[in-house]
Design a protein around this motif. Sequence first.
Motif, PDB file in Angstrom:
ATOM      1  N   LYS A   1       0.802   4.511  -2.484  1.00  0.00           N
ATOM      2  CA  LYS A   1       0.917   5.962  -2.398  1.00  0.00           C
ATOM      3  C   LYS A   1       2.210   6.776  -3.373  1.00  0.00           C
ATOM      4  CE  LYS A   1      -1.402   5.249   2.083  1.00  0.00           C
ATOM      5  NZ  LYS A   1      -1.070   5.899   3.195  1.00  0.00           N
TER       6      LYS A   1
ATOM      7  N   LYS B   1       0.350  -1.287  -0.311  1.00  0.00           N
ATOM      8  CA  LYS B   1       0.276   0.139  -0.498  1.00  0.00           C
ATOM      9  C   LYS B   1       0.670   0.982   0.163  1.00  0.00           C
ATOM     10  CE  LYS B   1      -2.789  -1.049   3.289  1.00  0.00           C
ATOM     11  NZ  LYS B   1      -3.689  -0.709   4.058  1.00  0.00           N
ATOM     12  N   SER B   2       1.859   0.678   0.709  1.00  0.00           N
ATOM     13  CA  SER B   2       2.543   2.039   0.933  1.00  0.00           C
ATOM     14  C   SER B   2       3.288   2.422  -0.649  1.00  0.00           C
ATOM     15  CB  SER B   2       3.914   1.852   1.498  1.00  0.00           C
ATOM     16  OG  SER B   2       3.217   2.227   3.360  1.00  0.00           O
TER      17      SER B   2
ATOM     18  N   GLN C   1      -4.403   3.796  -7.036  1.00  0.00           N
ATOM     19  CA  GLN C   1      -2.841   3.014  -5.650  1.00  0.00           C
ATOM     20  C   GLN C   1      -3.162   3.677  -4.538  1.00  0.00           C
ATOM     21  OE1 GLN C   1       0.166   4.028  -8.497  1.00  0.00           O
ATOM     22  NE2 GLN C   1       0.589   2.323  -9.139  1.00  0.00           N
ATOM     23  N   ALA C   2      -4.167   5.306  -4.177  1.00  0.00           N
ATOM     24  CA  ALA C   2      -3.828   5.486  -3.486  1.00  0.00           C
ATOM     25  C   ALA C   2      -4.804   5.300  -2.864  1.00  0.00           C
ATOM     26  CB  ALA C   2      -4.408   7.074  -3.499  1.00  0.00           C
TER      27      ALA C   2
END
Length: 382
Positions: free
Chosen positions: A105, A101-102, A234-235
């Motif tokens: 981002k 997830k990072s 992605q966000a």
Amino acid sequence: MGDFVNGRDAQALWYGILAATFGLLQFICMPMLGAVSDRVGRRPVLMYSMAGMCLNFLATGWAPNLACLFIGRVLGGVSSASMSVASAYASDISTPENRAKSFGKVGAAFGLGFICGPMLGGLLGAINLHLPFFIAAGLSAANLVYGYLCVPESLPLAQRAPFKLSRVNPLTALLKLARRTEIRGLIVAYGLMTFAQMMLQSTWVLYTHFRFNWSPRENGVALFCVGLCAAVVQAALLGPLIKRFGEARLALLGMASGAITYLLYGLATQGWMMYVFILCNLLAFAAGPALQGIISKLSPANEQGELMGSLQSISSLGIIIMPLVGSVILGRVSHLVAGDWRVGSTFFLCVAMQVIAIAVAARYFKSHHISVQVQAAPSSPG
């Protein structure tokens, strides 16, 4: 490019050479900057990058000839090599479970740039073709000031690794990755997927110009759509998608979506179709972060900078090779009528690479007993 070179063949050739120059410098410098950041911390390297990008945009905006464009490409390649450090920073501040997830981002931040940048560049370019680069230089300078004042160091002293010359050789870094048999299949799949993306990125503008006679305005809108999709996935959607499918299955689904879309790009007969295909290719933006997350979990904390540098070196190797390959292919088909299916040959090559990547990744997941089954949605209480 038309201001410096005449003729479609020559434009395709020099476009490829300039893009390959950028990629070569990235390829050389990414492992070095990643290893340096493992030793001195992420923050100093990021500050250096922001200053370098400012100089890159100034040189490109001022360039009166091809030689000055080369200088800009060299500065840009060296400075943007710190993408590996940005990924390592994201890894530093994340738990193993949240790394994908990072990384998403970080990708979303680039996506936001694609949303705003092309539209702003198109508007400014209509006033003066050099103006977008000078504005970009100003934004890079502002980013440097913000980073200096607001961005803390992410790598504790206790987790820093000694600097070794053997870690800064890009070929050594790639060979080290190749020797890691426990993730070799993932590295091959990631490399093929990345090469396909580099082919698309390096030939998109010329392809759409040759096939649909697109201007910077149409390409700006297309890049806006790309950025919007990347940012949304992605966000906002990456976490729920990983929770629903798992990283392995999501990577396969994303690569499959990309392969289908490459095929459709190459077969498109009208320009408006390209926008539709972009907006329907949402899952492809999740494949890279998912694979990166799996690979990152298998590496120690004090090697994340080197690892991300090595992965980014694969991208840079693609930027070296694929623009040259793509420019040769586009040069060969540039004189065909716009409706000839062979004009889409670069995208058909992307399809082949993507399909092989899917096969390699699926075999890896099966041999390492990594589940690619859809996870059951949690049941509601009561």
